[in-house]
Every structure is written in C-alpha cells, then in structure tokens.
Design an enzyme around this catalytic site. Structure first.
Site, PDB file in Angstrom:
ATOM      1  N   HIS A  48       0.813  -1.220   0.000  1.00 41.16           N
ATOM      2  CA  HIS A  48       0.000   0.000   0.000  1.00 41.16           C
ATOM      3  C   HIS A  48       0.849   1.273   0.000  1.00 41.16           C
ATOM      4  CE1 HIS A  48      -2.738   3.157   1.132  1.00 41.16           C
ATOM      5  NE2 HIS A  48      -2.243   3.225   2.348  1.00 41.16           N
ATOM      6  N   HIS A  72       3.878   6.728   5.459  1.00 48.87           N
ATOM      7  CA  HIS A  72       2.720   7.446   6.001  1.00 48.87           C
ATOM      8  C   HIS A  72       1.900   6.665   7.016  1.00 48.87           C
ATOM      9  CE1 HIS A  72       0.279   5.321   2.949  1.00 48.87           C
ATOM     10  NE2 HIS A  72      -0.743   5.587   3.739  1.00 48.87           N
ATOM     11  N   GLU A  76       0.986   5.468  12.694  1.00 43.98           N
ATOM     12  CA  GLU A  76      -0.349   5.052  13.122  1.00 43.98           C
ATOM     13  C   GLU A  76      -0.402   3.541  13.393  1.00 43.98           C
ATOM     14  OE1 GLU A  76      -2.734   6.929  13.918  1.00 43.98           O
ATOM     15  OE2 GLU A  76      -4.398   5.505  14.096  1.00 43.98           O
ATOM     16  N   ASP A  77       0.224   2.762  12.520  1.00 40.91           N
ATOM     17  CA  ASP A  77      -0.006   1.308  12.560  1.00 40.91           C
ATOM     18  C   ASP A  77       1.172   0.475  13.048  1.00 40.91           C
ATOM     19  OD1 ASP A  77      -2.455   1.896  11.523  1.00 40.91           O
ATOM     20  OD2 ASP A  77      -1.909   1.438   9.453  1.00 40.91           O
ATOM     21  N   ASP A 139      -2.845   8.668  -0.899  1.00 42.97           N
ATOM     22  CA  ASP A 139      -3.225   7.584   0.005  1.00 42.97           C
ATOM     23  C   ASP A 139      -4.682   7.196  -0.271  1.00 42.97           C
ATOM     24  OD1 ASP A 139      -3.322   5.852   2.221  1.00 42.97           O
ATOM     25  OD2 ASP A 139      -3.955   7.479   3.563  1.00 42.97           O
ATOM     26  N   ASP A 259     -22.835  15.817 -26.061  1.00 41.89           N
ATOM     27  CA  ASP A 259     -21.552  16.505 -25.889  1.00 41.89           C
ATOM     28  C   ASP A 259     -20.708  15.781 -24.847  1.00 41.89           C
ATOM     29  OD1 ASP A 259     -23.187  17.091 -23.833  1.00 41.89           O
ATOM     30  OD2 ASP A 259     -22.670  19.224 -23.730  1.00 41.89           O
TER      31      ASP A 259
HETATM   32 MN    MN Z   1      -2.625   4.628   4.019  1.00 49.11          MN
END
Ligand code: MN
Length: 720
Positions: A48, A72, A76-77, A139, A259
């Site tokens: 990812h 990134h 957080e993870d 992201d 169009d």
């Molecule tokens: Mn992410």
C-alpha cells in the site's frame, strides 16, 4: 522490489540528482515496520505505501513527499514514532508523516454541503503544508482502488467521504486525473446499479465513439495546421460520474447526451492559443455564452486555458479546450506542477517564496465571480486566522483564531453560551480561557445558575459572543437600576403618604416633563442616578413643591456647614462630593466601596460624607434627603480595606498558597480569620488593602485559580 524500482526510476526521470538511497531506506524501514501485516486483499501491507509513493511520483513531487508516502502509515499502525522518523529521514519527512497521520484521525461523518466545506477547510488548515494534503490524496486514491476488499458498509462510508471531501479537494488543487478517478471509483460504490448500467452503455458505443473521436481529431488538426497553428489534438470522453451528473441534470438518457466528448488542442504559444480559437470559431458555429478565457484570467488553482463549445461536424455540441504545453502540465498536475526542478536540484524554497505564488492567487481570487469556488484551497495557511473545531455531534464550526470555549458555546446556541460553566476538550476539562485548536472536539458544560460576567468579555473573540454577553450584562444592570429606582421613589412617596400605585398619574406627568418615555424609564433613570427623587417629587407632587424645597435646602445648608467645619484637607480620599474635592469622607464598612464601584454619598452630621456602594442595602435604607452625588476623582492613592472570603478544602499548605497569591498581587493582608467546617472545608476571611476594583478583581482571579479553592467572594467588612 519491482514496484520500488518503478518509483525510483520515475523520480530519477524528473529529478536527476534525487536522493534515491533515502527513498530506498524509507521503503526498507516501512517494509520492516509493517512486517507481518497484510492488507484486506492478502498482500503484504507495504504494497500500500509503495503504491501511494508511486502515485506521488506520478505527481512529480519531491523526495520528502515520496518518503512520506512510503512511511505514512508507520506512526499510526506500527511502533515507529515521529521522532524516530525525524532522526532517520529528516525533520521534513517526519513533519509530513505527522501531518498525514493527524488528518487520518479526524472523524468524518457524512454531512450536508456546508459541513463538507468546513471539513475540507479544516483539513487544509491542519495540513499547513500542501504536500501533506497531496500525500493524503494519493493515500486515498490507492485506498479507493482497493476498496473492493472491504465490507460493503465500509465501502459506502469511504466512498461518500471521497466524493464529499477528497474529490473536491483534488479538483480545487487542479489535479484533474486524480479527481476524475476518485469520482468514478466513488460512483461505483455509491450507486452500483447506475454505475454498471452507464459503464455498459458507454462500453457498447465504445467503438463508434472512438471512430468519431478520431474523425473529429483529424478535422481539427487539419484546420489548425492549414491556418498555421502547430498542435496536438486529443479527444476524450467525459468520465462516468460527470456523464451521470449531466444525465440527471438534463433528465435525458445516455443516448441523448451528445456533448459527452471534449477535445483538447495543445499548442506551443499563447498567441497560437488565441489563433486556434479563431480557427475553431471560423470552422464551426460557436455556441454563445460558452467561451471562457482562463489565459487572461487564470483560475485560482493557476489553471489556464481557452474554453469554447461549437456545433460540430455532425451537428452536435463539442467542447474545445485550447492551451499551451506548460498550461497543460498545470491542468494535469495542478499544484504538483509547481514543484519545479532546475538543473537537477529542487528550487531553493524558504516558506516565503514557496507560498509567494499562493499569495498572488489570493489577490486574483477577489475577481472571481463564483465565491463558492473554494478559492482558499491552495493557500495552505490561508486559514491562519481561523480555527476549525468539532461539536460532539461531529459538525465542524469555523471560529476566529484565539477563540475560547465561550465563543464555541455561543456559536452553537445563545442559551448554551449564556449558561456555559465549563468545557471538555477532547474529553478533558479545560478552563474557559483555553484557546481552541484545529480538530478539537468541544463539549460545553452548562449550568442553569451560570450567567455571563464581565471577565468573559476579555476572553471571547467572536462578535456574536461579545454582543450577547454585553446585552445580558446591560440587562442585568438595568434590572438593578429598576430595583433601586423603585425603592428610591417608593420611599420618597411613602414619606408623603402616597404610593407608586396611587401616584401613577402624577408620575406619568413627571416622566413627560423630565423627558422620559414613561414611568418605567423614569424609574430606570432614577436607578442609574441620572435624575434625583427630589426632581421627580417636584414634578409629580407640585403641591408639595414648597415643602419639597426644604430638604433640598437642608442638604445644601448641611453641605455648607460641613464645608465650613472641615479644615482644608488634601484630596486623599480620592472622592469628589458634589463636585468638591476636599470634603471629609468616610467609606462605609458595610460595603467597603473601591475606586471603580458605582457609589453614592450620604451626609452624616458631624462625620462628613459616608460613601456607600450604589447597590449597598444599608445605603438604600438611609434617608434619601441626605443623599448626595459623589464620584471617584481618579487621583486617590489611598488603600482601601476590603474583605475577601475564600472557601477551600481544608488541606495543609493551601493557606500558604493563598497568602502567597495575595503577596504576588502586591496586596497586604491585615487580618485573617480561618475556620474549618465539619465537611472538610475551610472558610477564610481576609481583610486586605487594595488600590481599586481592578486590583481586587485580579486578586480574586488569582485566588480562584488555586487548586482546592472552591469560591472567592468579596464580602462585607463587617463579617469577621
Ligand atoms: Mn494509508
């Protein structure tokens, strides 16, 4: 490793001297940190961030942004920290990752357009650096591309958020291809049935459409080159979401949307753009009102192009955009196109220069016709004077920077503001002077007994809160004036054996003569001290006028006697009596007036004038005939004794704290009475000398701040 090599060669392609080893290290760090984690698809998690980095490279962003893309999700993870990233990859990368992480934590629930707009502004205000937003967009794009692996309810929530927040952001930043892809992906999950149908319809006519596109491309190309405009021509179908919008708007089926195709003419110079426009308008009939010159008047996101619509070779409308190669780069990559590279090095940019062009945009925004165009989008600290906070329900409120919980309370509802007694920010109790920060969730604690006070005026930033507080304070003063005025006139009338009710007519007449609208106003004016009871009595009960002169004379003569008796003193009292300075003055013990308090004087035989606070009960009981106007003259350097009662918990050391607080404010304590109560509290009464009301207030404020102190009140000096 294959995908990483793609990223590296893409970066090397637009930035020859790029620090590729740093990118490689960032990838290795991310791979190690996410080791063992998998995506919902079953792939290793690091695929990812790698995919995100690839999108960032497509936007031709700098190395810091690429690294931030790779890292990134680490903070957080995984167990990685921002500090660690700072040490390993530099402050800039750490700052960007930190920014993306913070944005990811903002709770978003689907709301109406105004809320979505506020939320977008909040994102930009919190990002501070446009690259944070760009990384976040990349992201989101990768998340949308792999949305099929998530459960349906998550798909819908994320798709709705993408449609409301991220696609408009990409649009306003001018990154068309990201916007288009985000919209079509979100469309697919939000309206699956409509999406499938339209995608099938479009696919069915694909061959036919391609042939048509090629024909028209050839026609335009020929006309342009025949007329000396060198160019490339590209036709493209409208993306599904914009087709769907058009069908809904015009209430027509797909077959009748003619169009659906636009043509882009890319040439080499601005002059050839205008020349090309002439060619287009000569060859096909232009449709009135559709021509737009974004070259002379660029859009706020720097987009430049000529737009027109003409009746095409088969009698259908076609849209034509004409622009130079440079303009096309900006159109495709928007803000990202501005990270330019000179001689293989990024242009040295300090913040000022980096945003100089953004500032120019702000200037050009003023000329835009559509103010809702989210003009602010590009200038990342455009919201420098605003702060965006959440209500407990998830709504976003924009407030001026420096706002406090009281401002927020009034922004929610004036009744909440009026009874605001405290606030919880992100679950923690904060003082009312707390300054709100972007992304805070604010919960206001109300109490029915709470009401605005003067100190609030020093805290609030919004006009709304200020106005409401002022209004209530005035209302309160007015109520007091009504009470005082009623008391005064009631007492005076009783002396003459009549009452307010019985003298109603006479009072109405007096009101007219004294230029008051009605009796109510008369009473208020009396309470404010603008007129005297004597004046009212003279007008209301003229038959008593002769008698009425007596007290007036009495007061006057008393004053004269007083003046004669009193040897000249310096104006040490800081009081002017009826405009005279050197009168013997004494301050009433019952209310201990301070410079700043509204006051009233009473003539006391032999003791000069006693000064009471205007709202003192004892003062109200005194003979109104002895009442005399007094005022602070501002020169008084005298100290005034006041009594302050402090209720606090009965804890050792607290008393030392309290007396220190007096000392800090430069105030001496002359007496202290302390006693403990049965419920573990202590009541302390301090007699202290202060200069004026302001000093007293600052003492009270600093005492109130001490932990363990429940209440601080100014009390009558008689209380011991
Ligand atoms: Mn992410």
């Amino acid at each position: 490793m294959h995908q990483l090599d793609q990223v590296l060669s893409a970066v090397a392609g637009y930035y020859p001297n790029a620090d590729l080893p740093l990118i490689r290290r960032a990838y290795q760090f991310a791979a190690a940190a996410h080791d063992g984690q998998t995506r919902k698809s079953g792939d290793p998690y690091v695929t990812h961030p790698l995919a995100v980095a690839q999108v960032i490279a497509e936007l031709r962003l700098d190395v810091a942004s690429i690294c931030a893309g790779l890292l990134h999700d680490c903070v957080e993870d995984t167990s990685a920290t921002v500090e660690q990233l700072g040490e390993l990859f530099g402050k800039e990368v750490a700052f960007l990752v930190d920014g993306v992480t913070k944005l990811g934590k903002l709770p978003y629930s689907t709301r109406e357009e105004q809320q979505a707009e506020n939320f977008r502004k909040m994102l930009l205000a919190m990002a501070r650096d446009i690259r944070v937003i760009l990384v976040k967009l990349c992201d989101r794009l990768d998340n949308m591309r792999s949305l099929n692996h998530l459960p349906p309810e998550k798909q819908e929530r994320i798709a709705a958020e993408t449609m409301q927040i991220y696609a408009p952001l990409a649009n306003r930043l001018g990154i068309q291809w990201v916007k288009v892809e985000l919209e079509d992906l979100a469309f697919k999950y939000l309206y699956p049935g409509e999406y499938e149908q339209l995608a099938a319809d479009v696919a069915k006519t694909r061959a036919e459409r391609l042939e048509y596109i090629r024909t028209v491309e050839g026609l335009i190309m020929k006309e342009m080159t025949d007329n000396g405009v060198p160019c490339e021509v590209m036709g493209r179908a409208k993306h599904l979401w914009s087709l769907y919008q058009k069908m809904k708007r015009t209430q027509r089926p797909f077959e009748e949307i003619h169009d659906a195709i636009g043509f882009r003419v890319i040439t080499d110079s601005q002059m050839h753009c205008y020349q090309g426009l002439g060619v287009a308008h000569q060859t096909w009939t232009p449709i009135p009102g559709r021509f737009k010159d974004y070259i002379a008047l660029p859009k706020p996101n720097l987009y430049q192009s000529l737009h027109t619509a003409v009746i095409g070779p088969r009698g259908e409308r076609i849209e034509v955009q004409i622009r130079t190669r440079d303009m096309n780069l900006v159109a495709e990559h928007g803000i990202a196109a501005h990270w330019k590279y000179k001689e293989g090095k990024p242009v040295a940019v300090d913040d000022d220069k980096k945003f100089a062009w953004l500032r120019q945009l702000m200037e050009s925004q003023k000329e835009l016709r559509d103010p809702t165009e989210f003009l602010e989008s590009v200038k990342i600290d455009l919201f420098g004077d605003e702060v965006f906070v959440f209500t407990p329900g998830g709504d976003v409120k924009p407030l001026p920077k420096g706002s406090c919980p009281i401002d927020f309370a009034y922004a929610v509802h004036s009744s909440i503001g009026d009874h605001c007694s405290g606030a919880r920010v992100n679950g923690m109790i904060v003082p009312l002077r707390y300054q709100l920060r972007n992304g805070d969730t604010i919960e206001i604690i109300t109490s029915p007994n709470q009401k605005p006070n003067k100190d609030w005026l020093k805290l609030v930033k919004t006009a709304r809160a200020r106005t409401k507080i002022r209004w209530l304070l005035r209302q309160e003063q007015r109520d007091k004036a009504v009470q005082l005025g009623t008391d005064l006139i009631d007492k005076a009338l009783r002396k003459h054996n009549t009452t307010l009710a019985r003298a109603e007519k006479q009072l109405a007449a007096a009101a007219r003569e004294l230029k008051c609208m009605n009796v109510d106003e008369l009473i208020i004016q009396l309470g404010y001290g603008k007129i005297t009871t004597q004046q009212v009595l003279e007008k209301a009960l003229p038959e008593l006028a002769k008698k009425g002169e007596e007290p007036e004379k009495k007061t006057e003569s008393m004053l004269k006697t007083l003046l004669r008796k009193v040897t000249r003193r310096t104006s040490s009292s800081g009081i002017k009596v009826a405009g005279e300075e050197d009168i013997l003055v004494r301050f009433a013990k019952c209310c201990s007036p301070l410079p700043g308090d509204p006051i009233v004087g009473f003539i006391t035989r032999g003791r000069g004038v006693t000064v009471h606070r205007r709202d003192c009960d004892k003062g109200l009981d005194l003979d109104p005939d002895r009442r005399i106007d007094v005022e602070w003259d501002g020169n008084g350097k005298t100290q005034h004794e006041v009594a302050i009662q402090v209720m606090c918990s009965d804890k050792p050391g607290l008393l030392a704290h309290i007396s220190q607080s007096f000392t800090d404010q430069g105030v001496n304590i002359s007496q202290a009475h302390c006693r403990a109560t049965d419920d573990g509290r202590a009541v302390n009464t301090f007699h202290a000398s202060v200069r004026d009301l302001d000093q007293l207030k600052s003492v009270i404020r600093s005492l109130s701040r001490i932990k363990g102190v429940f209440s601080v009140d100014r009390v009558s000096a008689d209380v011991a």
